[in-house]
Structure formats: structure tokens, C-alpha cells
Design a protein around this motif. Structure first.
Motif, PDB file in Angstrom:
ATOM      1  N   GLU A 326      22.929  19.291   6.250  1.00 48.29           N
ATOM      2  CA  GLU A 326      22.180  19.700   5.065  1.00 48.29           C
ATOM      3  C   GLU A 326      23.155  19.941   3.909  1.00 48.29           C
ATOM      4  O   GLU A 326      24.009  20.822   3.969  1.00 48.29           O
ATOM      5  CB  GLU A 326      21.406  20.990   5.350  1.00 48.29           C
ATOM      6  N   LEU A 327      23.004  19.128   2.845  1.00 50.70           N
ATOM      7  CA  LEU A 327      23.866  19.243   1.668  1.00 50.70           C
ATOM      8  C   LEU A 327      23.050  19.331   0.381  1.00 50.70           C
ATOM      9  O   LEU A 327      23.586  19.140  -0.711  1.00 50.70           O
ATOM     10  CB  LEU A 327      24.816  18.035   1.595  1.00 50.70           C
ATOM     11  N   ASN A 328      21.787  19.612   0.484  1.00 51.22           N
ATOM     12  CA  ASN A 328      20.900  19.653  -0.677  1.00 51.22           C
ATOM     13  C   ASN A 328      21.300  20.793  -1.630  1.00 51.22           C
ATOM     14  O   ASN A 328      21.897  21.778  -1.217  1.00 51.22           O
ATOM     15  CB  ASN A 328      19.459  19.841  -0.217  1.00 51.22           C
ATOM     16  N   LEU A 339      27.015   7.822  -3.311  1.00 48.18           N
ATOM     17  CA  LEU A 339      28.253   7.620  -2.563  1.00 48.18           C
ATOM     18  C   LEU A 339      28.221   8.326  -1.212  1.00 48.18           C
ATOM     19  O   LEU A 339      28.620   7.763  -0.186  1.00 48.18           O
ATOM     20  CB  LEU A 339      29.444   8.125  -3.389  1.00 48.18           C
ATOM     21  N   ILE A 340      27.735   9.549  -1.194  1.00 53.44           N
ATOM     22  CA  ILE A 340      27.655  10.318   0.054  1.00 53.44           C
ATOM     23  C   ILE A 340      26.697   9.652   1.035  1.00 53.44           C
ATOM     24  O   ILE A 340      26.987   9.517   2.228  1.00 53.44           O
ATOM     25  CB  ILE A 340      27.228  11.762  -0.255  1.00 53.44           C
ATOM     26  N   THR A 341      25.557   9.202   0.520  1.00 53.40           N
ATOM     27  CA  THR A 341      24.583   8.523   1.372  1.00 53.40           C
ATOM     28  C   THR A 341      25.153   7.229   1.937  1.00 53.40           C
ATOM     29  O   THR A 341      25.001   6.933   3.124  1.00 53.40           O
ATOM     30  CB  THR A 341      23.301   8.216   0.574  1.00 53.40           C
ATOM     31  N   ASP A 348      27.437   5.168  10.390  1.00 51.93           N
ATOM     32  CA  ASP A 348      26.283   5.220  11.299  1.00 51.93           C
ATOM     33  C   ASP A 348      25.735   6.622  11.514  1.00 51.93           C
ATOM     34  O   ASP A 348      25.333   6.994  12.620  1.00 51.93           O
ATOM     35  CB  ASP A 348      26.649   4.593  12.654  1.00 51.93           C
ATOM     36  N   LYS A 349      25.706   7.436  10.448  1.00 54.62           N
ATOM     37  CA  LYS A 349      25.163   8.783  10.576  1.00 54.62           C
ATOM     38  C   LYS A 349      24.160   9.106   9.468  1.00 54.62           C
ATOM     39  O   LYS A 349      23.906  10.282   9.173  1.00 54.62           O
ATOM     40  CB  LYS A 349      26.300   9.816  10.574  1.00 54.62           C
ATOM     41  N   ASN A 350      23.597   8.088   8.857  1.00 55.03           N
ATOM     42  CA  ASN A 350      22.653   8.343   7.777  1.00 55.03           C
ATOM     43  C   ASN A 350      21.393   9.054   8.244  1.00 55.03           C
ATOM     44  O   ASN A 350      20.696   9.695   7.460  1.00 55.03           O
ATOM     45  CB  ASN A 350      22.276   7.032   7.076  1.00 55.03           C
ATOM     46  N   LEU A 353      21.261  13.143   7.702  1.00 58.29           N
ATOM     47  CA  LEU A 353      21.298  13.740   6.369  1.00 58.29           C
ATOM     48  C   LEU A 353      19.929  14.221   5.921  1.00 58.29           C
ATOM     49  O   LEU A 353      18.924  13.528   6.046  1.00 58.29           O
ATOM     50  CB  LEU A 353      21.842  12.716   5.363  1.00 58.29           C
ATOM     51  N   GLY A 354      19.893  15.435   5.370  1.00 56.06           N
ATOM     52  CA  GLY A 354      18.664  15.987   4.828  1.00 56.06           C
ATOM     53  C   GLY A 354      18.385  15.450   3.432  1.00 56.06           C
ATOM     54  O   GLY A 354      19.100  14.589   2.908  1.00 56.06           O
ATOM     55  N   SER A 355      17.369  15.978   2.788  1.00 52.76           N
ATOM     56  CA  SER A 355      16.954  15.531   1.456  1.00 52.76           C
ATOM     57  C   SER A 355      17.936  15.995   0.386  1.00 52.76           C
ATOM     58  O   SER A 355      18.640  16.986   0.544  1.00 52.76           O
ATOM     59  CB  SER A 355      15.566  16.095   1.145  1.00 52.76           C
ATOM     60  N   PHE A 356      17.958  15.271  -0.737  1.00 58.42           N
ATOM     61  CA  PHE A 356      18.719  15.682  -1.916  1.00 58.42           C
ATOM     62  C   PHE A 356      17.767  16.032  -3.059  1.00 58.42           C
ATOM     63  O   PHE A 356      18.134  15.932  -4.231  1.00 58.42           O
ATOM     64  CB  PHE A 356      19.660  14.564  -2.359  1.00 58.42           C
TER      65      PHE A 356
END
Length: 503
Positions: A326-328, A339-341, A348-350, A353-356
Motif C-alpha cells: 500500500e503506497l496510496n 513509473l512505480i506501476t 511480476d508484482k503488479n 499494489l493497492g490503489s493510487f
């Protein structure tokens, strides 16, 4: 011939777990004022010869009713778990301590050995802690494993609670069975630094905690540093939730050092903790080399800038058990989010990832705020902040990648991937240049596209390598064809968009 004595010993050691007997009035909304009102609970207790769990949560119990229930508990030596959260709704603050003291006295008299105490959501403040102090320090709690005091308004009561836990450990150790508390939950309690420091001392003394949750307690860097010491002394810690306290870089750096040997850590929640870019970078360094069992990381709403966010993303590449990141609510901006996405997709870890949806829309590093916490040397206008880390190439057969649904240039640029790249078709260079439109000579816009194309590179697959090189050349050629092209400007823009320099 078998040794009969050995067989007997093995049988004696064997055990079959029986289901725990529970008396539950959970969530029934009973208003128990008098002994007569409490008769239904008293009778249920008396009719359960081996009651292990008593759940009275979701009701409201007065002093007289509590006294009647307490009387029924005096011979219940099998009692292990008391779930008495949200048990005094609508009661005067003065009613709660005598009710708790009476109930606690009966448990001590019964000879019961508790495993769980849940008194959450009773908002009884320091007086409530004083009311259960004797119980917490008694032999009834030498076996305690779970203590839940969430939403109690403890304030200075946190220090009283910590002192009781330390005394319980001391006395239980003298008895040959040291307190081995595993779960401690005390969110929304206004513990602040004094409470955190006192509880840290208790956790260090006990040393067996597996779960600590202390969100929303007004704890500042001094208290966070104390909690970091508790982490070092708790090698079994799996879940650590300090959400909505104030770390700043100072607390985050202390915590990053403490987590270096936290090999059992599974859930780390530092969301809304103002860890900032410097703190996030320090934590990323730790994640890279430690935390092999981490499943969830929450660094949301921490005023983290783009390059620090990228470091966090890169740090999880080899975390095979990671399920959620979680980086929202940080300061990545549109380019940073892209870039982060893309980086997470490249490793191979998309899917973790939580929402932005609440990103602050700026990729500033917020230096002014960080300088309030730490003295920093002035930086030149352009400074390389770290070494480039090339994302791991995507695996796959490029022949298969040709047989995929079509993709538009806009879709590819929003969230680049190798699949989408091949989905652009054989005229992908032309589509990307058309997407740029009249900005084909704009350094920033062209390099933005170039970096996204380069992000899908797989140097181990010739077909991919050749195609990406050809596409990147076609995009950059428009800049080089310009009469006022300056190579240093192109180089700087590339480094900026990769997140390795600041301007």
C-alpha cells in the motif's frame, strides 16, 4: 518385544484437544442493572460445569449485575478467555471500576488461568486499568497470551498497564512459568510517548510478543524509537501495526535498523505515519536484505516522494510471500505513479499494489519538511541520488506475445508492459509518435515516452531487445534531428524520469 513402559510414557504424553465450552451472550443488547436482570447469565454459567469462554460483549452491565455474575464465577477454575469488550455502554464512568474489580476478584478466587482478556471499546480510562491491576498481576494471568485494550482512552493508564505486565512477568518467573504474552492490541488510546516508552519496556521484559497493534495513539519519534527497541527484543513478532502515529525520518530510520533481524515479520503497517522520503528509503534498504516472510506492507499517506517510492518498490522484488503493498496518498505525481506501476509489473508484482486514488499529485521530495527533523547539507542543482536498478525482464516467449489483443498508445503509456507493447502492433513507433503530436521536440514529453518503452526491455530475448531498441531509436531521433538539440538535456531528462536525480 516392545517396552511396555515406553508405550505407557508415549500414551501419557498424547493428548486430544477438546472444543472449548463457551457461555456467550455476545451482541444481545441486554441491559443488566440488577441481580435479577443478570439471572439469565448467572444460570447459564452455573449450568456449564467446565466453562472455558465467557462472552458478554455487546451488552451493558451495571455494578449490581456484575456482582451477581462475579459470584457465579468463584468456582469456575476452567475459565480461560473473557471477552468483555463493549460491555458498559451507557454506564457512568464511576460504575465501571467497581464492576471490574468484583469480576476480577472472583476470577482470582476461582484459581482460573486466563489465556485471553478482551476489554476493548469500554472507554474506561486510567481508572479502568487500576480496577484490573490486581487481576493482571495475579497468578490468574501468568498464562495470559492475548491482551486486547483497544479504544479505552487509557492515557496515563498505559504506564499503569505496562507496570502491571512487568510485575506479572517478574512474579510468574519466580513461580517457574514466565508470562509469555503473544498478542497486545491497544489502538486509539492516547498513549503518546510516555505510554509507548513504558509499554516498550514491558515488551522488552516479556520478549515473546508475536502481534503488536498500537495505531492512533499520538506517538512521536521519541516513542517510536522506544518501540523500535521492543521490536529488537521480540524475535517472534509477526504483525506490527503503528498506523497513524508520527514517525518522521528519525523514527523511521530507528525502525529500519530494528527490523533488520525481524525474520518472522509478516505484516508491517506504518501507514499515515509521516515516514517521509528519507525514512522510506531507509526502510527500503532493510526490506531489500531482511523480512523474508513479509506479506503486507503499508507505507500509505507518508509524504513519500517519487524516488523514495521507487526504492520501496524495488526492495520487494525478491519478497516471494508479498501479497499487498500500500503506497496510496503519497507524493508521487502522475509520472511517479506510472513509473512505480511499471516497475512492479516488470518484476511480476503488479498484483500486490493497492490503489493510487489519493495520491497527492506532486512528486516533490518535500525537503523543507524533512529539514525540520534532520540537518541536511545543501544539494547541488542536479545530484545523482543512487545507482540505477534495472527491473527484472519479463519472462515469456515473444512468438506468443505477437498473438495478443491490440493496444492503443494511450493505454500502453498509462501502464506500460511487454504484453501491451506488442499489442501496439508492427507500427508501434508511428503510433507513439502520433500520441506525442506536436511535442516530438519537447525533451520532457519525449523522454517520458522513451523511459516507458525502455521499461519493457528484455535483453535476454533477441526479438524483444531488437524491437525495443528500434522503437526507442525512432522516438529519440526526433529530438536529435532538432537544430537546438543538447545531449546533456536529454541525459538529464532520462535521469529525472528514472527518479535518480532531483532538480
Amino acid at each position: 518385544m516392545a517396552d511396555v513402559a515406553a508405550v505407557t510414557d508415549l500414551l501419557a504424553q498424547a493428548s486430544v484437544e477438546q472444543p472449548l465450552a463457551e457461555v456467550s451472550f455476545a451482541g444481545q443488547g441486554l441491559k443488566l442493572d440488577s441481580a435479577d436482570d443478570a439471572a439469565v447469565v448467572v444460570n447459564a454459567i452455573k449450568e456449564s460445569p467446565e466453562m472455558h469462554i465467557l462472552a458478554l460483549n455487546g451488552n451493558t452491565v451495571g455494578v449490581e449485575a456484575a456482582a451477581a455474575i462475579a459470584k457465579a464465577l468463584e468456582d469456575k477454575s476452567e475459565l480461560q478467555r473473557i471477552r468483555w469488550f463493549d460491555m458498559f455502554t451507557g454506564r457512568l464512568r464511576s460504575e465501571i471500576p467497581p464492576a471490574l474489580r468484583g469480576l476480577g476478584a472472583s476470577i482470582m478466587k476461582s484459581g482460573a488461568h486466563l489465556v485471553e482478556i478482551n476489554l476493548s471499546d469500554n472507554a474506561f480510562g486510567p481508572d479502568g486499568v487500576k480496577a484490573v491491576k490486581d487481576l493482571l498481576e495475579s497468578p490468574a494471568c501468568y498464562t495470559l497470551q492475548e491482551l486486547r485494550f483497544n479504544n479505552q482512552g487509557l492515557g496515563i493508564g498505559g504506564k499503569i498497564l505496562a507496570e502491571s505486565l512487568i510485575k506479572c512477568h517478574q512474579e510468574s518467573s519466580k513461580a517457574g512459568k514466565p508470562l509469555a504474552l503473544k498478542v497486545f492490541i491497544a489502538g486509539r488510546n492516547r498513549l503518546e510517548n510516555p505510554g509507548a516508552i513504558a509499554l516498550s519496556k514491558a515488551f522488552k521484559t516479556i520478549g515473546t510478543l508475536e502481534e503488536i497493534q498500537m495505531p492512533q495513539n499520538g506517538i512521536n519519534p521519541e516513542g517510536i524509537e522506544a518501540m523500535a527497541e521492543a521490536v529488537v527484543s521480540s524475535p517472534n513478532l509477526r504483525i506490527f501495526n503503528m498506523n497513524d502515529n508520527t514517525f518522521t525520518a528519525r523514527g523511521a530510520i530507528a525502525m529500519s535498523k530494528a527490523l533488520m533481524k525481524a525474520n518472522n515479520m509478516e505484516v508491517l503497517n506504518f501507514g499515515d505515519c509521516l515516514i517521509r522520503s528519507e525514512g522510506a528509503s531507509a526502510l527500503a534498504e532493510t526490506i531489500t536484505v531482511a523480512l523474508p516472510n513479509i506479506r503486507e506492507i503499508n507505507f500509505g499517506f507518508g509524504e513519500i516522494g517519487k524516488d523514495a517510492g521507487l526504492k520501496v518498490v524495488e526492495s520487494v522484488e525478491k519478497k516471494t510471500k508479498l501479497e499487498k503493498l500500500e503506497l496510496n496518498g503519497n507524493l508521487f505525481g502522475e509520472d511517479g505513479v506510472t513509473l512505480i506501476t511499471a516497475t512492479l509489473e516488470a518484476i511480476d508484482k503488479n498484483d500486490v499494489l493497492g490503489s493510487f486514488s489519493d495520491d497527492e499529485g506532486s512528486d516533490d521530495e518535500d525537503d523543507d519538511k524533512e529539514e525540520e527533523e534532520e540537518e541536511e547539507e545543501g544539494e547541488p542543482e542536479l545530484e545523482v541520488k543512487g545507482q540505477s536498478i534495472t527491473p527484472s525482464p519479463r519472462k515469456g516467449d515473444p512468438d506468443d506475445l505477437e498473438n495478443i489483443p491490440p493496444c492503443t498508445a494511450a493505454d500502453f503509456l498509462a501502464f506500460p508492459s511487454l504484453i501491451k507493447y506488442f499489442g501496439l502492433g508492427i507500427d508501434r513507433e508511428q503510433k507513439l509518435l502520433e500520441q506525442l503530436g506536436d511535442k516530438v521536440n519537447d525533451y520532457e514529453e519525449v523522454i517520458k515516452v522513451f523511459v516507458k518503452v525502455a521499461a519493457v526491455m528484455d535483453v535476454n530475448t533477441p526479438k524483444v531487445k531488437n524491437s525495443v531498441n528500434q522503437c526507442a531509436d525512432a522516438i529519440l531521433s526526433k529530438l536529435f534531428e532538432s537544430d537546438d538539440c543538447r545531449p546533456e538535456n536529454i541525459a538529464n531528462e532520462i535521469l529525472v524520469h528514472l527518479g535518480y536525480i532531483k532538480v
